[in-house]
Write an enzyme that holds these catalytic residues in place. Structure first.
Site, PDB file in Angstrom:
ATOM      1  N   GLU B 111       0.813  -1.220   0.000  1.00 27.47           N
ATOM      2  CA  GLU B 111       0.000   0.000   0.000  1.00 27.47           C
ATOM      3  C   GLU B 111       0.849   1.274   0.000  1.00 27.47           C
ATOM      4  OE1 GLU B 111      -4.124  -0.768   1.808  1.00 27.47           O
ATOM      5  OE2 GLU B 111      -2.682  -1.140   3.431  1.00 27.47           O
ATOM      6  N   HIS B 132      -3.932   0.943  11.388  1.00 26.47           N
ATOM      7  CA  HIS B 132      -5.213   0.301  11.716  1.00 26.47           C
ATOM      8  C   HIS B 132      -5.533   0.599  13.179  1.00 26.47           C
ATOM      9  CE1 HIS B 132      -3.583  -2.926   8.695  1.00 26.47           C
ATOM     10  NE2 HIS B 132      -3.923  -1.824   8.086  1.00 26.47           N
ATOM     11  N   HIS B 201     -10.937  -0.604   7.264  1.00 28.85           N
ATOM     12  CA  HIS B 201      -9.495  -0.716   7.070  1.00 28.85           C
ATOM     13  C   HIS B 201      -8.676   0.010   8.152  1.00 28.85           C
ATOM     14  CE1 HIS B 201      -6.076  -0.717   3.861  1.00 28.85           C
ATOM     15  NE2 HIS B 201      -5.587  -0.605   5.060  1.00 28.85           N
TER      16      HIS B 201
END
Lengths: 269, 269, 269, 269
Positions: B111, B132, B201
């Site tokens: 990512e 997170h 997410h």
């Protein structure tokens, strides 16, 4: 004792009697060993015990096993001690009736049948965790289903069944999966899923490798904690089925990242 | 694969195709380095990784980057390992297409496009955190807006947008911001704000320096935790817009105080 | 700047202007020292900083002071650093205008006026803590009053006022008690009580000695946490007024017990 | 003082006056010792103090005692210090009037009467814990009964009574069980149960051995925490009476497993 057991089977678990008969038959002679395994796997199993403690998934109770890589009819698990104390010397080999190959006086977990019967029912499973993961307990005694609210717990996407031992046994028990019949009933509830909750008790988590199984145990606890918080805020948008399927696959490929961290810290102690 | 990608762009992300084309074009030749940076900045970046662990903002996942001080087209971030394990040797230089300048076999975070595309869209941003953060997750899957309930999180005052990757991608995904198009969509949702939640997410946090960005990550988590508690008590009085603006400025000037503490502890390990 | 300040006073804080004038007048010449204090008191003050960290009452912010035993017009507090880092060398002497006696370039906490103005208004107070105690924050932004639900927090029995800086200042501020006028307003809200909450900010805790003030800070946090939990269960039976009065006296006499533990651990690091 | 006490007895605790008279009578002459005990039992008692700290059951307050194995009229408990600091040298012998056999200037816990009166009323009890276990406090001030939601806390199955000291004393008190009359009233509320909550205060936990009593203290806290979470989700399925009875027996047989872990860690410090 025998009366109770006979009554129990009669009461509603006839379909389970097969496994029990098998267990009684094989209990007479100790099973043969499938041979030694790579010490690195034993280290992983020891690490798994400690990681589950470090991550708050188990306390003085709970157990983790791994299927014997050389024989699918055998599995490895610690003797009956607290997970935090497990060392390589504590690992015992069991057959799928959960009879120790070479007990040497070592006590076994009363609920080892959870492991044996799941390995029997699920050839794809290579590791099993049983725990009393705190945030999961409330979901096991509630009608609220555990559902994945983020990608880390996407593996929960297909639904999380709840095993009620009272139904399986046909009446009140001491809540322990203390024989093959109850282990088989739990495996039936689990079906093809990675996680099943156990009402008034805890849960069982399985996977294709020990790393993945530990990972799933950690994020089942986290999802339960966060889902309860999210529900308190109001309506919750969970991952949809396709998101869960896709995210489960992608995140599954990254398990080595936390595992390396967890293992390093667990074995450094 | 190509079909899927084409469909995706057609479905609702036409405006993003530009960035993707640029990425494909530049992917052929490794980008040039913008040169070495002050080792103190690398130390800050290593410290930031550990601080985010110490403060409960990241676990085995999450990443933090800093823009290259000598070239706004480059940024620095660890290779793909757990934040707690990051050392100076793990820091990799990327261009804004999130291509590693000199990977030497080191794996990159899937990512990383979160970082590259935000640096591209926001010249004022010098550091980016993706996490997170546990208390934040419930707000990302709820319709309840995250709002500042005390001065420490006054920077949330202008509103906290929520990025829904399903909308951005025109359908279900694996939830990961795994390409420039999705990174660009996230940057668009973020706009000029310091924080954006990511549905199902986590969140992304940005700032004009690494210290401020870490600070904002820590107090976004804290505000989410305290806001949920306050809402459970009843009606909540949040900072008003002017209070948030004024407090954001004043508290912003004190970030060095916790940073010194956090950095000292992080680097002492 | 001066315009803003004049406007502020005019808008609703006329009664506070006296203290401000005093502060302006005395700011020209550094105040004289009241002389050295027993090193054991400095150790207690250093310990108090660390204890508040250990107990989760302060993080990188917050401060604790003690009145000078030799002169009620002076107090001692750390320079502006995170409480966890405070050592004896960081302790600075202030007069009640919160002007440092001998700053030697050391920065002062912006909100030191909380301390100076409470010492001025409350001759009985020998120590002051200002913190952002997490469980307390929600009560400061809610209409739910903080009330003692067990004997350990009986000192809350007389009621816990909430200071709203917007009312005190006649409009939005940066939430900081950054001058004598605001400190005086906070002291007025506190009145004769041991604790006052600060809306959108934290709280202030006072007592007749540093041990008691730290104790009250710890159990204010604990009471807030437990009260929120109890309210979620349903109706709550709090200590009645007479129970709070009696228990406050009795428990107050036992403060040395946790203090010895806390101090020993804090100074061992 | 004497007036208050006389009033107190008259107001509603006449039935308790007997015990008080006994205490006054025996207080004149120090009781004789029942002799030394096995040092391993003292180690267990020291370990129990630290385990209760490690498990979050006690903080700077709370106490644990064990009945003297050589004389049921004597018990052993630390002098009045924080549990975490207790060493073998701090253990004092008491008679059932809670008079120290050989105080040597050591201060006793004000609430030692909890222990003496329970040992007097309950010959089966070999160990007593009194604590302010945080998750338990809300249940003591609520009308919601504490009930076992999983097998680990099955011992709660017969119901958990709540002791209200105001009723026992016939009016407001300082909440402390500071004399034999109140201790006797608490023992009456406890009856034959393993746990009683104390409104606005904490709880008392008893058992047939110190290991079991510590175990019950730990899982009473855990059950309270999890029950509150489960209730927030909706309707809760608790263990039924027969499940609680059976599980209590089975789990009771496994207490050595966590005890070995807890004791090893407690004594290693």
């Amino acid at each position: 004792m025998m009366t109770t057991r006979r009554h129990f089977i009669a009461a509603g678990a006839v379909a389970l009697s097969h496994a029990m008969i098998a267990r009684v038959a094989t209990a007479q002679t100790p099973p043969a060993s499938a041979g030694p395994v790579d010490p690195a796997l034993i280290d992983d199993l020891v690490a798994a015990n400690r990681i589950l403690v470090d991550q708050g998934v188990v306390d003085g109770y709970g157990h983790v096993s791994v299927r014997h890589p050389g024989d699918p009819q055998r599995y490895l698990m610690s003797r009956s001690i607290a997970p935090e104390l497990v060392t390589a010397a504590d690992i015992v080999e069991y057959d799928l009736d959960s009879t120790a190959v070479d007990p040497r006086g070592r006590t076994s977990y009363l609920e080892r049948f959870i492991h044996g019967e799941i390995y029997r029912a699920r050839p794809d499973v290579k590791a099993v965790v049983h725990n009393h993961s705190p945030s999961v307990i409330p979901f096991g005694v509630s009608t609220v289903p555990l559902k994945p609210l983020y990608h880390m717990s996407a593996f929960l996407g297909g639904g999380v069944p709840v095993f009620d031992i009272k139904t399986a046994a046909g009446g009140p028990t001491d809540m322990l999966v203390r024989n093959a019949a109850l282990g088989r009933a739990l495996a039936t509830t689990l079906g093809a899923r990675p996680v099943a909750l156990m009402r008034g008790h805890g849960c069982v988590v399985v996977g294709p490798a020990i790393q993945m199984t530990v990972f799933r145990s950690v994020y089942t606890e986290m999802n339960a904690r966060l889902q309860a918080q999210a529900m308190a805020l109001g309506a919750v948008t969970y991952l949809d089925d396709e998101e869960a399927r896709l995210a489960g696959g992608s995140v599954g490929g990254t398990v080595v990242r936390p595992w390396e961290l967890w293992r390093k810290k667990a074995l450094a102690r």
